[in-house]
Design an enzyme around this catalytic site. Structure first.
Site, PDB file in Angstrom:
ATOM      1  N   GLU A 174      10.419  14.652  16.436  1.00 48.80           N
ATOM      2  CA  GLU A 174      10.717  14.650  15.012  1.00 48.80           C
ATOM      3  C   GLU A 174       9.849  15.701  14.325  1.00 48.80           C
ATOM      4  O   GLU A 174       8.620  15.646  14.414  1.00 48.80           O
ATOM      5  CB  GLU A 174      10.418  13.259  14.425  1.00 48.80           C
ATOM      6  CG  GLU A 174      10.740  13.163  12.955  1.00 48.80           C
ATOM      7  CD  GLU A 174      10.590  11.750  12.408  1.00 48.80           C
ATOM      8  OE1 GLU A 174       9.515  11.155  12.567  1.00 48.80           O
ATOM      9  OE2 GLU A 174      11.558  11.262  11.802  1.00 48.80           O
TER      10      GLU A 174
ATOM     11  N   GLU B 245      10.375   0.586  10.296  1.00 44.58           N
ATOM     12  CA  GLU B 245      11.397   1.613  10.112  1.00 44.58           C
ATOM     13  C   GLU B 245      10.714   2.931  10.444  1.00 44.58           C
ATOM     14  O   GLU B 245       9.847   3.382   9.703  1.00 44.58           O
ATOM     15  CB  GLU B 245      11.910   1.568   8.673  1.00 44.58           C
ATOM     16  CG  GLU B 245      13.317   2.071   8.543  1.00 44.58           C
ATOM     17  CD  GLU B 245      13.337   3.502   8.106  1.00 44.58           C
ATOM     18  OE1 GLU B 245      13.317   4.379   9.002  1.00 44.58           O
ATOM     19  OE2 GLU B 245      13.358   3.741   6.896  1.00 44.58           O
TER      20      GLU B 245
ATOM     21  N   CYS C 259      13.626  10.249   7.501  1.00 41.91           N
ATOM     22  CA  CYS C 259      13.630   9.639   8.824  1.00 41.91           C
ATOM     23  C   CYS C 259      14.987   9.814   9.490  1.00 41.91           C
ATOM     24  O   CYS C 259      15.085   9.893  10.701  1.00 41.91           O
ATOM     25  CB  CYS C 259      13.268   8.172   8.716  1.00 41.91           C
ATOM     26  SG  CYS C 259      14.197   7.329   7.448  1.00 41.91           S
TER      27      CYS C 259
ATOM     28  N   LYS D  93       0.851  -1.196   0.000  1.00 42.57           N
ATOM     29  CA  LYS D  93       0.000   0.000   0.000  1.00 42.57           C
ATOM     30  C   LYS D  93       0.881   1.238   0.000  1.00 42.57           C
ATOM     31  O   LYS D  93       1.710   1.414   0.887  1.00 42.57           O
ATOM     32  CB  LYS D  93      -0.911   0.038   1.234  1.00 42.57           C
ATOM     33  CG  LYS D  93      -1.961   1.147   1.100  1.00 42.57           C
ATOM     34  CD  LYS D  93      -2.680   1.479   2.387  1.00 42.57           C
ATOM     35  CE  LYS D  93      -1.886   2.410   3.266  1.00 42.57           C
ATOM     36  NZ  LYS D  93      -1.652   3.748   2.692  1.00 42.57           N
TER      37      LYS D  93
HETATM   38  P1  NAI Z   1       1.983   7.796   8.848  1.00 45.28           P
HETATM   39  O1  NAI Z   1       2.805   6.892   9.696  1.00 45.28           O
HETATM   40  O2  NAI Z   1       0.571   8.051   9.219  1.00 45.28           O
HETATM   41  O3  NAI Z   1       1.958   7.230   7.329  1.00 45.28           O
HETATM   42  C1  NAI Z   1       2.842   6.289   6.785  1.00 45.28           C
HETATM   43  C2  NAI Z   1       2.061   5.159   6.121  1.00 45.28           C
HETATM   44  O4  NAI Z   1       1.280   4.501   7.109  1.00 45.28           O
HETATM   45  C3  NAI Z   1       1.073   5.597   5.051  1.00 45.28           C
HETATM   46  O5  NAI Z   1       1.064   4.661   4.004  1.00 45.28           O
HETATM   47  C4  NAI Z   1      -0.259   5.574   5.764  1.00 45.28           C
HETATM   48  O6  NAI Z   1      -1.342   5.357   4.912  1.00 45.28           O
HETATM   49  C5  NAI Z   1      -0.071   4.388   6.689  1.00 45.28           C
HETATM   50  N1  NAI Z   1      -0.935   4.376   7.866  1.00 45.28           N
HETATM   51  C6  NAI Z   1      -1.437   5.433   8.564  1.00 45.28           C
HETATM   52  N2  NAI Z   1      -2.207   5.017   9.585  1.00 45.28           N
HETATM   53  C7  NAI Z   1      -2.209   3.672   9.554  1.00 45.28           C
HETATM   54  C8  NAI Z   1      -2.813   2.657  10.343  1.00 45.28           C
HETATM   55  N3  NAI Z   1      -3.587   2.965  11.388  1.00 45.28           N
HETATM   56  N4  NAI Z   1      -2.578   1.365  10.027  1.00 45.28           N
HETATM   57  C9  NAI Z   1      -1.791   1.038   8.998  1.00 45.28           C
HETATM   58  N5  NAI Z   1      -1.209   1.948   8.195  1.00 45.28           N
HETATM   59  C10 NAI Z   1      -1.400   3.248   8.458  1.00 45.28           C
HETATM   60  O7  NAI Z   1       2.763   9.145   8.708  1.00 45.28           O
HETATM   61  P2  NAI Z   1       2.171  10.607   8.319  1.00 45.28           P
HETATM   62  O8  NAI Z   1       0.970  10.924   9.137  1.00 45.28           O
HETATM   63  O9  NAI Z   1       2.052  10.702   6.881  1.00 45.28           O
HETATM   64  O10 NAI Z   1       3.361  11.517   8.833  1.00 45.28           O
HETATM   65  C11 NAI Z   1       3.435  11.869  10.201  1.00 45.28           C
HETATM   66  C12 NAI Z   1       4.834  11.841  10.716  1.00 45.28           C
HETATM   67  O11 NAI Z   1       5.358  10.526  10.583  1.00 45.28           O
HETATM   68  C13 NAI Z   1       5.824  12.708   9.974  1.00 45.28           C
HETATM   69  O12 NAI Z   1       5.752  14.033  10.385  1.00 45.28           O
HETATM   70  C14 NAI Z   1       7.111  12.045  10.354  1.00 45.28           C
HETATM   71  O13 NAI Z   1       7.492  12.472  11.632  1.00 45.28           O
HETATM   72  C15 NAI Z   1       6.763  10.572  10.397  1.00 45.28           C
HETATM   73  N6  NAI Z   1       7.109   9.874   9.152  1.00 45.28           N
HETATM   74  C16 NAI Z   1       8.247   9.131   9.119  1.00 45.28           C
HETATM   75  C17 NAI Z   1       8.643   8.520   7.960  1.00 45.28           C
HETATM   76  C18 NAI Z   1       9.877   7.720   7.891  1.00 45.28           C
HETATM   77  O14 NAI Z   1      10.501   7.657   6.836  1.00 45.28           O
HETATM   78  N7  NAI Z   1      10.274   7.030   8.940  1.00 45.28           N
HETATM   79  C19 NAI Z   1       7.890   8.673   6.723  1.00 45.28           C
HETATM   80  C20 NAI Z   1       6.664   9.422   6.868  1.00 45.28           C
HETATM   81  C21 NAI Z   1       6.322  10.011   8.050  1.00 45.28           C
END
Ligand code: NAI
Ligand code: MG
Length: 496
Positions: free
Chosen positions: A395, A264, A298, A188
């Site tokens: 972060e 990650e 990240c 996804k």
């Molecule tokens: P997020 O963790 O919500 O989104 C990442 C992925 O998880 C997306 O594909 C989203 O659809 C999915 N997701 C969201 N809620 C879920 C759930 N309950 N169950 C399963 N999958 C789910 O991150 P978001 O809200 O886009 O960004 C928020 C913060 O997360 C950012 O400000 C940053 O701090 C962090 N982040 C870290 C990343 C990394 O590379 N480690 C990448 C993106 C965000």
């Protein structure tokens, strides 16, 4: 809802953008016929709509992946799996300009960096293509009457949930080791950036992968992501994204079928500059460490510690350097920094900037919006940041860096490790002993010396502490997608 639309970018001209769900090597509409809008972060305008997967579509995609896992993929030879991956790499390379342009359009990253991402996608897929026929077990000698061997078997159907900051690269990091080791996949993409994954999906069939081996769906985290993590017929879930969602995914795995989990997650990585560092070089790496990909990394070097002897000189030069970063249209070849990915991320980052100001940190550069359209934020430097301030602890995931002064090595190691995260760190010094001592003492999955952000598909990457579980890339990632089977054979001799 059409299964494709015609779009245009300044690089590619007109092209066909798939908008359906990629299940069983076919484009389909979601069962519930739902869709969501995709936004261009540079203009804040709608690019197009794509099909949204709901629980029912997740079920269909998982069933397709299960059928392929139990059937055709099981009897596909390891060498043939490698050939498919190499072909996929070749096709990605052939379509590099298109994939990069779609990434810039949807994510907002500069076209030069998007091309770099796609180059890394190609490298990663080739690397894991090479691994496919080198996954080996052992024979283990125990006694004369028995014979034992181990097999590294695939885990099964893998759910993979990726973020929006490196849409295609995170896809490659996830599918490469999973396919090389013989798993099947439902991946996804992030709802902010579904487009490049859909263009990529078109290459899957062309590369020769049988139906059901690699399914790619667009969907919302709380709906399709949650369904995938809680699914009873998914054997493993791999996730990159926020720590909050990482926890939710572990809980969903625990309360469903105890599927294997690799994560990650976030970071708040320290970037340490000693008095004896090459100051020009250090400034370039500190600048690249935080502002690369608009701070949406990240492993961003978001906490900078500068030793007192060079502090004033460093700040003045760093400020000048940050203000030179070209912020603007991602399709301009000279742009270094484009817009943040979404209104929500823009608001979150501006919220942190306000917190920093309120807490009494000093804004040395930026601290405000850039331009009047698009989610642009000026490269921002905060100094006089104390360890308890939010901007030093959380972060931010944007072009915002917190800088503090330190006196001794002992002090800076303690400061560097004063975080719930442990993804990456860096040390800038000309003294080899300092470099090695500090690298050993920092609790992080990656430490860069006199550099930053130098990731490579041959080198494992992942987090200590709350930054994650498991390692991506390198040989280490194969362990995320294999499980050991021990086979014991009795050869004869006395019974007990
Ligand atoms: P997020 O963790 O919500 O989104 C990442 C992925 O998880 C997306 O594909 C989203 O659809 C999915 N997701 C969201 N809620 C879920 C759930 N309950 N169950 C399963 N999958 C789910 O991150 P978001 O809200 O886009 O960004 C928020 C913060 O997360 C950012 O400000 C940053 O701090 C962090 N982040 C870290 C990343 C990394 O590379 N480690 C990448 C993106 C965000
Ligand atoms: Mg977008």
């Amino acid at each position: 809802m059409p299964l494709s639309v015609q779009l245009k970018t300044p690089i590619t001209g007109e092209f066909t953008q798939p908008t359906g769900l990629w299940i069983n090597n076919e484009w389909v509409e979601g069962v519930d016929k739902k869709s969501f809008e995709v936004i261009n972060p540079t203009t804040e305008e709608v690019i197009c709509s794509v099909s949204e997967a709901t629980e029912k579509d997740v079920d269909l995609a998982v069933a397709a992946a299960r059928k392929a896992f139990n059937g055709v993929w099981r009897t596909t030879t390891p060498q043939q799996r490698g050939i498919y991956l190499l072909k996929l790499a070749e096709l990605a390379e052939k379509n590099l300009d298109l994939l990069a342009a779609v990434e810039s359009l949807d994510n907002g990253k500069s076209i030069t960096m998007a091309r770099g991402d796609v180059g890394a996608v190609v490298g990663c897929l080739r690397y894991y293509g090479g691994w496919a026929d080198k996954i080996e077990g052992k024979t283990i000698d125990i006694n004369h009457e028995t014979f034992h061997y181990t097999r590294q078997e695939p885990i099964g159907v893998c759910g993979q949930i990726i973020p929006w900051n490196f849409p295609l690269l995170m896809l490659a990091w996830k599918i490469g080791p999973a396919l090389a080791t013989g798993n099947t996949i439902v991946l996804k993409t992030a709802e902010q950036t579904p487009l490049s994954g859909l263009v990529f999906a078109n290459l899957v069939k062309e590369a020769g992968f049988p139906p059901g081996v690699l399914n790619i769906i667009s969907g919302i985290g709380k709906i399709a992501g949650a369904a995938l993590s809680a699914h009873l017929d998914v054997d493993k879930i791999a996730f990159t994204g926020s720590t909050v969602v990482g926890r939710a995914i572990m809980k969903a795995a625990a309360s469903s079928n105890l599927k294997k989990v690799t994560l990650e997650l976030g970071g708040k990585s320290p970037n340490i500059v000693f008095n004896d560092a090459d100051i020009e070089q250090a400034i370039s790496w500190v600048n690249f460490g935080i502002y690369y990909n608009h701070g949406q990394c990240c492993c961003a070097g978001s906490r900078v510690y500068v030793q007192e002897g060079i502090y004033d000189k460093f700040i003045a030069a760093f400020k000048a350097r940050a203000e030179q970063n070209a912020v603007g249209d991602p399709f301009d070849e000279n742009t270094f920094q484009g817009p943040q990915v979404s209104q929500l991320q823009y608001d979150r980052i501006m919220g942190y900037i306000e917190e920093g100001k309120k807490d009494g940190a000093t804004v040395e550069a930026g601290g405000e919006r850039h331009g009047d359209k698009g989610y642009f934020i000026k490269p921002t430097i905060f100094t006089n940041v104390t360890p308890d301030m939010k901007i030093m602890r959380e972060e931010i995931f944007g072009p915002v860096v917190a800088v503090a002064k330190f006196k001794t090595e002992e002090e800076v190691v303690a400061l560097g490790n004063d975080s719930a995260y442990g993804l990456a760190a860096a040390v800038h010094t000309k003294d080899l002993n300092t470099a090695i001592r500090v690298s050993n003492d920092l609790r992080a999955g990656t430490v860069w010396v006199n550099s930053y952000n130098l990731l490579h598909h041959q080198l494992p990457f992942g987090g200590y502490k709350e930054s994650g579980i498991g390692r991506e890339l390198g040989e280490a990632a194969l362990a995320n997608y294999t499980q050991n089977k021990s086979v014991s054979i009795r050869l004869g001799g006395p019974l007990f």
